[in-house]
Scaffold this active site. Structure first.
Site, PDB file in Angstrom:
ATOM      1  CD  GLU A 123      34.467  22.385  48.755  1.00 53.40           C
ATOM      2  OE1 GLU A 123      33.855  22.996  49.645  1.00 53.40           O
ATOM      3  OE2 GLU A 123      35.299  22.912  48.031  1.00 53.40           O
ATOM      4  N   GLY A 251      37.356  23.154  58.888  1.00 52.25           N
ATOM      5  CA  GLY A 251      36.860  24.213  59.752  1.00 52.25           C
ATOM      6  C   GLY A 251      35.356  24.388  59.602  1.00 52.25           C
ATOM      7  CG  MET A 253      30.732  22.289  53.433  1.00 52.43           C
ATOM      8  SD  MET A 253      31.972  22.560  52.142  1.00 52.43           S
ATOM      9  CE  MET A 253      30.915  22.795  50.724  1.00 52.43           C
ATOM     10  CD  GLU A 288      33.088  28.139  55.265  1.00 46.35           C
ATOM     11  OE1 GLU A 288      32.717  27.930  54.095  1.00 46.35           O
ATOM     12  OE2 GLU A 288      34.241  27.885  55.662  1.00 46.35           O
TER      13      GLU A 288
END
Ligand code: BES
Ligand code: ZN
Length: 846
Positions: A123, A251, A253, A288
């Site tokens: 991403e 941080g 994903m 997440e």
């Protein structure tokens, strides 16, 4: 020759991709610099798009070895952005082999290596650095992945078919692809879903770190159970893997079935992690995981819709943390963070709508506005339609859009269909940038209280005119004896000016306005000190009670700075009473002892027509803290004893709350006791929260030299703890010498500047010391810019994000403005500057 100016991508220009992808097969041969990726992709014409005689596939920094369509060799035209190739009129199979070099990929985007392991970050647009593909979120496909490598652990998305072979049955966009291979150890777990399916859970870490994954595993199980209970969402694969990696830009994903985390948000032990670390780990693991439904099963049509997944998932993780740790404290910390990051962004040159309309580099739009204001918009929506309306709308959202790449229009439509409400005006929250200023005037006559509200939003870049927004204003009334005489009522403002009445009152009440921060606005209310102190003592809404103290603190500090006033006694006595009140939770009382930040004060002064002087702001906060310490010394001293938590350490919210109150007391008491308590605590602490709190105080008061060395000797082999060591010295440094401290830390042998955590510890630490950053001679500006210039060719994403240190330049005096602009222009002039940083610097300069 100079490159052509980068062209923005526009929301208004969206067109669907002319093909659908039916199946993706990938085979990786991981071999360092000689890594090969073989892809086999089944394409068919997209019935929802116009027919196309050729196909465009994204691709960046790839060496094409061979390409075939239906088995026949083809020769596509290749540019820096991708390739174009003629294609047959029906369905066809594309096969390609590319060579990539993960070992020299320092951007940490695409496939790269970190500490000997292979890992990916796709991403937003990293997949195009792995192979040629339609790298856009509205192209969703099932993936099958084979990993050939001598690494003992090989992971990808979906379910494992055999060693090193993975199959993900759920169609997904390429940005959710992930691959990990390395010598990793797992911390195992298991979860039974609400329909009785067993899920294998694993947290993969470097050898030796296994014991530090326990808390993350616990947080994962609680997240899975919570999403079933509260949203009815069940996990949908047989296995869920999390990997901790040391080199990571962000941080964490949410890759399907294979979340990848910055190791800082996974690994924790009492000796090495603070209460705040535990809190973040819990929240980010949840975030997440929650993306599995809000992001993965339902994804975004295009990157303009980013808030569809991020705003909603932040809102969901906030609800979760609130359930885990207590609503009032959670709400206050959310709002502090919103003001520190999002309001700051909205007030400066980077202001943009929750759904932006154009971008050059999408990575620059993972912002506080998209995330945090995006979550606030959902908070308001829920307040407007009620809990039941919200639940119905969310059920409809999952039912109607499962498997889709959706838009904000789709999202709002489910609320309209589920509740019958017209949300056309409300939708301005997604398109209008800027923080509305809500002014209120109060009148009381014949038992009726009238509140006259006015809303106004200043122009932001590209948006000169603003329309009135729908603002839910939660109001309650407190009678003269301190009791609530009217319960919370949500007023719906939708005009520029609007009045609301409360009738039948026997005496003039004090209104508690914008309870629980019911809308992301700045509330402008003239209220005398006595009434504020009254709310601080009696407001029945815990958020507004805290807010009363905060506003009072801000007014007192403003008077100290602009008029040289002494700290007002109403504030000091009001705060002491709250802090001494045993019926309030310790964490809440700790928040009461905090003062508005230096950055917040700078913005407040600027808004009221003053030019903020960073040194004067710093001095005033110091003076007020001295006064608080003097006034409250006995209470603080006794609380310091009472709030001691018994061993063994436990990271739960209650114990953490006690430690935070104890830490706040310590900070103030050190102004009276010559740091005696801090010295003793530094020696005795058996947990990182207290060890670090003590060290901070010692550095702050210029007594940290020996402790800094001792801490280094003890922790030099622990990367995550060393990040704290670096950061603390910058943040707690006296403003006059911060730049020199930073300079010497960047010369330290352990300053591994290519590691984003380490870089952010030192350079990012500068932003947390505003008086040091804005030092009058500009030394800190120069040093900061020097390092951005050095990092940009290595890691453009992290560099670009860190340019925001300069986003507030327009608040300051002419000299500082000029010095900051000089540094920005110097960065802009770097030959070969990345598009990421170029876009940011250009927007900040305006
Ligand atoms: N999807 C993002 C990670 C991401 C961010 C990827 C930017 C690419 C570019 C992830 O879900 C996320 O939002 N992570 C946050 C933490 C979260 C708790 C708000 C992060 O990494 O800061
Ligand atoms: Zn996210």
């Amino acid at each position: 020759m100079k490159d052509a100016a980068p062209q923005p991508v526009r929301l208004s220009e969206y067109t669907p991709f002319p093909f659908v992808v039916e199946q993706v097969d990938l085979r990786f041969t991981l071999a360092g610099a000689e890594t090969r990726v073989h892809s086999k992709i089944r394409f068919a014409p997209n019935p929802a798009a116009e027919r196309a005689g050729e196909i465009f596939l994204h691709g960046k920094e790839l060496e094409l070895i061979s390409a075939r369509i239906d088995g026949a060799e083809v020769s596509p035209v290749i540019t820096a952005r991708g390739l174009t190739c003629p294609v047959p009129s029906g369905a066809f199979t594309w096969e390609a082999e590319v060579r990539i070099d993960p070992t020299t990929n320092t951007s940490l985007d695409g496939l790269y290596t970190s500490g000997g392991m292979y890992c990916t970050q796709c991403e937003a647009e990293g997949f195009r650095k792995i192979t040629f593909y339609p790298d856009r979120p509205d192209v969703m496909a099932p993936f099958r992945v084979q990993i050939d490598s001598d690494m003992p652990v090989r992971l990808s998305n979906g379910n494992m078919v055999e060693e090193g072979v993975w199959d993900d049955p759920w169609p997904k966009p390429a940005y959710l692809f992930a691959l990990v291979a390395g010598d990793l150890r797992n911390f195992p777990g298991e979860f039974k879903t609400m329909s009785g399916k067993d899920v294998e859970l694993n947290i993969w870490v470097r050898p030796g770190d296994e014991a530090r994954a326990e808390y993350a595993m616990d947080a994962l199980k609680r997240s899975m159970a919570w999403d079933e209970e509260v949203y009815g969402r069940e996990y949908d694969l047989q296995i869920f893997n999390i990997v901790a990696v040391d080199d990571f830009n962000m941080g964490a994903m949410e890759n399907k079935g294979l979340n990848i985390f910055n190791s800082k948000y996974v690994l924790a032990s009492p000796e090495t992690a603070t209460d705040t670390d535990y809190d973040f780990i819990e929240g980010i693991i949840a975030h997440e995981y929650f993306h599995n439904w809000t992001g993965n099963r339902i994804t975004c049509r295009d990157w303009f819709q980013l808030c569809l997944k991020e705003g909603l998932t932040v809102f969901r993780d906030q609800q979760f943390s609130s359930d885990m740790r207590g609503a009032a404290v959670k709400r206050i910390t959310e709002v502090m963070q919103l003001r520190a990051r999002q309001f700051r962004e909205d007030q400066g040159p980077l202001a943009h709508p929750v759904r932006p309309e154009e971008y050059i580099e999408i990575n620059n739009f993972y912002t506080a506005t998209v995330y945090e204001k995006g979550a606030e918009v959902i908070h308001m929506l829920k307040a407007l339609v009620g809990d039941e309306g919200y639940a119905k709308a969310l059920d409809l959202y999952f039912e109607r859009h499962d498997g889709d790449a959706a838009t904000i229009e789709d999202w709002l439509k489910v609320f309209e269909d589920a509740t019958g409400r017209d949300l056309s005006q409300f939708s301005r929250w997604y398109s209008q940038a800027g923080t509305p200023r809500l002014t209120v005037e109060e009148h009381f006559k014949d038992g009726t209280l009238t509140l006259d509200f006015k809303q106004e939003t200043k122009p932001t870049p590209g948006q000169a005119q603003k329309q009135p927004q729908v603002i839910p204003i939660a109001v309650g009334l407190i009678g003269p004896n301190g009791n609530e005489v009217a319960e919370t009522r949500v007023l719906e403002m939708n005009k520029s000016e609007q009045s609301f009445e409360f009738t039948g009152l026997s005496a003039m009440p004090v209104a508690s306005i914008l309870r629980n921060f019911s809308a992301p606005v700045v509330l402008d209310r003239k209220l005398d000190i006595a009434s504020r102190a009254f709310l601080l003592a009696h407001d029945t809404d815990p958020f507004n009670r805290w807010e009363a103290g905060r506003v009072l603190g801000k007014e007192v500090l403003t008077q100290m700075i602009t008029e040289g006033a002494a700290p007002a006694p109403d504030l000091l006595t009001g705060l002491s009473r709250v802090v001494a009140d045993d019926s309030l939770e310790p964490a809440y009382r700790a928040l009461m002892l905090g003062l508005p930040s230096e950055d917040d004060l700078a913005q407040t002064l600027f808004d009221s027509g003053h030019v903020p002087d960073p040194a004067a702001i710093h001095a005033a906060r110091d003076a007020l803290q001295d006064a608080m310490a003097a006034e409250m010394e006995p209470i603080l001293a006794s609380l310091y004893e009472q709030m001691e938590t018994p061993a063994p350490y436990s990271p739960d919210a209650e114990a953490a709350g006690k430690r935070s109150l104890r830490g706040a007391c310590l900070g103030l008491l050190s102004r009276r006791d010559g740091c005696a308590r801090a010295k003793a605590l530094f020696e005795a602490a058996d947990n990182m929260t207290e060890e670090l709190a003590a060290l901070a105080v010692l550095i702050r008061h210029g007594q940290g030299e020996a402790a800094v060395q001792a801490f280094y000797d003890k922790w030099r082999h622990d990367r995550l703890v060393m990040d704290k060591w670096f950061m603390l010295q910058v943040v707690q440094s006296s403003p006059e010498t911060m730049a020199e401290t930073v300079k010497s830390l960047t010369e330290h042998a352990d300053f591994d500047w290519k590691n984003p955590n380490r870089f952010r510890s030192v350079l990012g630490g500068m932003q947390a010391n505003p008086a040091g950053f804005h030092r009058a001679d500009g030394a800190a500006y120069r040093l900061y810019a020097d390092w951005l210039l050095k990092l940009d060719p290595v890691n453009p994403q992290t560099t670009a994000r860190m340019t925001t240190a300069f986003e507030t330049w327009a608040r300051y005096d002419a000299d500082r403005q000029q010095m900051m602009r000089e540094q920005l222009e110097r960065i802009a002039a770097l030959p070969g500057l990345s598009e990421n940083t170029g876009e940011m610097v250009g927007r900040i300069l305006g």
